[in-house]
Every structure is written in structure tokens, then in C-alpha cells.
Design an enzyme around this catalytic site. Structure first.
Site, PDB file in Angstrom:
ATOM      1  N   CYS A  79      35.820  39.782  40.400  1.00  0.00           N
ATOM      2  CA  CYS A  79      37.242  39.525  40.136  1.00  0.00           C
ATOM      3  C   CYS A  79      37.507  38.677  38.907  1.00  0.00           C
ATOM      4  O   CYS A  79      38.358  39.016  38.078  1.00  0.00           O
ATOM      5  CB  CYS A  79      37.930  38.926  41.358  1.00  0.00           C
ATOM      6  SG  CYS A  79      37.436  37.247  41.802  1.00  0.00           S
ATOM      7  N   HIS A 118      39.551  34.232  45.086  1.00  0.00           N
ATOM      8  CA  HIS A 118      39.877  35.496  44.416  1.00  0.00           C
ATOM      9  C   HIS A 118      40.956  35.283  43.369  1.00  0.00           C
ATOM     10  O   HIS A 118      41.969  34.627  43.617  1.00  0.00           O
ATOM     11  CB  HIS A 118      40.342  36.547  45.427  1.00  0.00           C
ATOM     12  CG  HIS A 118      40.729  37.840  44.768  1.00  0.00           C
ATOM     13  ND1 HIS A 118      39.808  38.651  44.142  1.00  0.00           N
ATOM     14  CD2 HIS A 118      41.937  38.436  44.590  1.00  0.00           C
ATOM     15  CE1 HIS A 118      40.427  39.695  43.621  1.00  0.00           C
ATOM     16  NE2 HIS A 118      41.717  39.587  43.876  1.00  0.00           N
ATOM     17  N   ASP A 133      45.947  43.286  39.483  1.00  0.00           N
ATOM     18  CA  ASP A 133      44.644  42.831  39.958  1.00  0.00           C
ATOM     19  C   ASP A 133      43.651  43.985  39.839  1.00  0.00           C
ATOM     20  O   ASP A 133      43.680  44.918  40.643  1.00  0.00           O
ATOM     21  CB  ASP A 133      44.751  42.360  41.413  1.00  0.00           C
ATOM     22  CG  ASP A 133      43.444  41.814  41.960  1.00  0.00           C
ATOM     23  OD1 ASP A 133      42.464  41.753  41.199  1.00  0.00           O
ATOM     24  OD2 ASP A 133      43.412  41.461  43.155  1.00  0.00           O
TER      25      ASP A 133
END
Length: 279
Positions: A79, A118, A133
């Protein structure tokens, strides 16, 4: 329009090379349509994968390192790598982008309180804010979502929604006819340096699943590919998932190269296969 902006903190990213990497040669106006096209192409071109920490190499988050690995090196990442790369690209294009921090709920038992680990982005486009994202593995967003709580939004793959609760927001996806929570976040802005400590833990700790478990994911316009250990899965919305257990390192290399588009030439795939969970 091809105007781009120079951000001192994004100077380490070669925007034309990034756009070439994801296969985008269109308009560069900071609009929602451009944002969605870049997200879709990024998710298709640059996979989620943890081969470096799984093989003992910590992930680095400075832009020159991200450029070398994800843009020039034919690799993917997790991420922080994905969303810091996207953040820099969007800022150079002219978007206003804020980094956020979330607690992952996907796959966790109800009531579990995970640490914030995250990264996601809040992007301003067309006068409104949108969630972006490109780093959430097997359930990565392939388009942005309008920051409008309690409204179901159809993405190119699954429907998503944001649920508001006491100043926090939970992102949910409709999978198999049920809403599943992915993660929970607030709107406190995070700077790139704010992710460094968590990144070091996640990419080096013997307790981190990114160190102990092999994983990869990639989303196309109509499929999701996922690798967990030696188990390779193809998900197609509305259909039963197809599973396959990889038998040897040659099959692992083939899947990584062909389905996840990972350049494995500099990686010890024999070691990766030996360490990967059988199923």
C-alpha cells in the site's frame, strides 16, 4: 491539456515514465475522469506484491526507490509504495491530494482492533473530494469513490460504500451478496514520513504477514487475480472463483510473470516457492 505542476516533494518521480508504465497518454487535467482512468490503468499495470519483504529485503518509500522498483523495475509493491507513487503523480498533474491512515478490517474477526497500517488517499477533483487507493491488494479500488457516506457506488468491479460513524468512515465492498468492511479511517492528514515507522515494521518484523506470507494481487477491467502462498485464484464478479495450487517454482514464476506482470529476473523464485505456504 498537458499542464503539470512541480512539487518539491515529488521531484523524485519521473511523471512521463510513470504514465508510460501504466499505459496512459490522455488528458492531464485534474478531473475525476482523468483520476479514474489513471487509477484503472495503475491497478492493471502495477501489481500488489510483497516479494521483497518475503525474501528479506525491506521496502523503501523514498520516491527514487519507488521509481526504480515500481516504474522502471517492472515490479509491484504494497500500500505505501503504491499510494505514495500515485500521490506524487497526481500532485505533479495538479490534483490536491491528502494521505490518510486506516485500520484494516478485511479478514479480521469482528471486534478486532488492528493498528493503523494502511494508506489511502483523499483527492480533490471536480470541486469534490474522492477516495483513491491503488494499494489494497485483492480488493483494490479500480476507480475513485466520491466522498459521500451511506451511498452505494458501483465501481468497474464491485459496488462499494462509505459508512460514517462518529467522525470515522468504514469502506465496505459488496462481495457474494454481503457487505464486507475493508478498513476504517478518519480525515487526519498524514505526510509521507508518517508511514515510515509502520512500513519498517511491516517489511521487517518476523511477526508481519508481509514477511511471513507470500501474496500478490492484480485487478483488470473484469478480473481479480490473487496469490496466497502457492494458491492462485481468479475472481470474476458474479461467477465462482477459480483456484489452482502451484506445483513448483516454475509454475510460480510463470504466474508471477504472466498474471501479475512481475519482472522476476532478479528474484530468487526457488526460495520464494520453498518458503510459500502449500495452500
Amino acid at each position: 491539456m498537458t499542464h503539470t505542476m512541480t512539487h518539491p516533494e515529488t521531484a523524485g518521480l519521473d511523471l512521463p515514465r510513470y504514465l508510460e508504465r501504466i499505459g496512459y497518454a490522455g488528458d492531464l487535467s485534474p478531473t475525476a475522469a482523468v483520476l479514474d482512468e489513471i487509477i484503472a490503468r495503475h491497478a492493471n499495470a502495477i501489481p500488489f506484491e510483497n516479494l521483497d519483504p518475503f525474501l528479506g529485503v525491506p521496502n523503501r518509500l523514498d520516491l527514487p526507490s519507488l521509481q526504480r522498483k515500481l516504474v522502471d523495475g517492472g515490479r509491484g509493491g504494497y500500500c505505501y509504495e503504491h499510494d505514495l507513487l500515485l500521490r506524487a503523480a497526481l500532485q505533479q498533474i495538479g490534483f490536491t491530494v491528502h494521505g490518510l491512515f486506516a485500520r484494516v478490517l478485511w479478514g479480521a474477526a469482528p471486534g478486532t482492533v488492528n493498528p493503523r497500517s494502511h494508506m489511502l488517499l483523499l483527492v480533490t477533483a471536480d470541486g469534490g473530494q474522492r477516495v483513491a487507493d491503488v494499494g489494497f491488494g485483492g480488493m483494490v479500488l479500480t476507480a475513485s469513490l466520491a466522498f459521500r457516506p451511506d451511498v452505494t457506488q458501483q465501481s468497474p468491479l464491485e459496488p462499494f460504500r462509505l459508512i460514517a460513524d462518529a467522525g470515522e468512515y468504514t469502506l465496505q465492498a459488496l462481495v457474494g451478496g454481503q457487505w464486507h468492511p475493508l478498513y476504517r479511517f478518519d480525515l487526519q492528514e498524514q505526510l509521507p514520513t508518517d508511514y515510515e515507522a509502520s512500513n519498517w515494521y511491516l517489511s521487517t518484523s518476523p511477526l508481519s504477514r508481509f514477511v511471513t506470507s507470500l501474496m500478490a494481487a492484480r485487478a483488470t477491467a473484469d478480473h481479480r487475480y490473487a496469490l496466497a502462498g502457492r494458491r492462485f485464484t481468479t475472481h470474476t464478479p458474479g461467477q465462482d472463483s477459480q483456484h489452482r495450487i502451484l506445483a513448483d517454482a516454475a509454475q510460480l514464476r510463470e504466474v508471477l510473470e504472466e498474471r501479475f506482470r512481475i519482472d522476476t529476473s532478479a528474484l530468487d523464485i526457488d526460495l520464494a516457492f520453498a518458503r510459500a505456504a502449500p495452500a
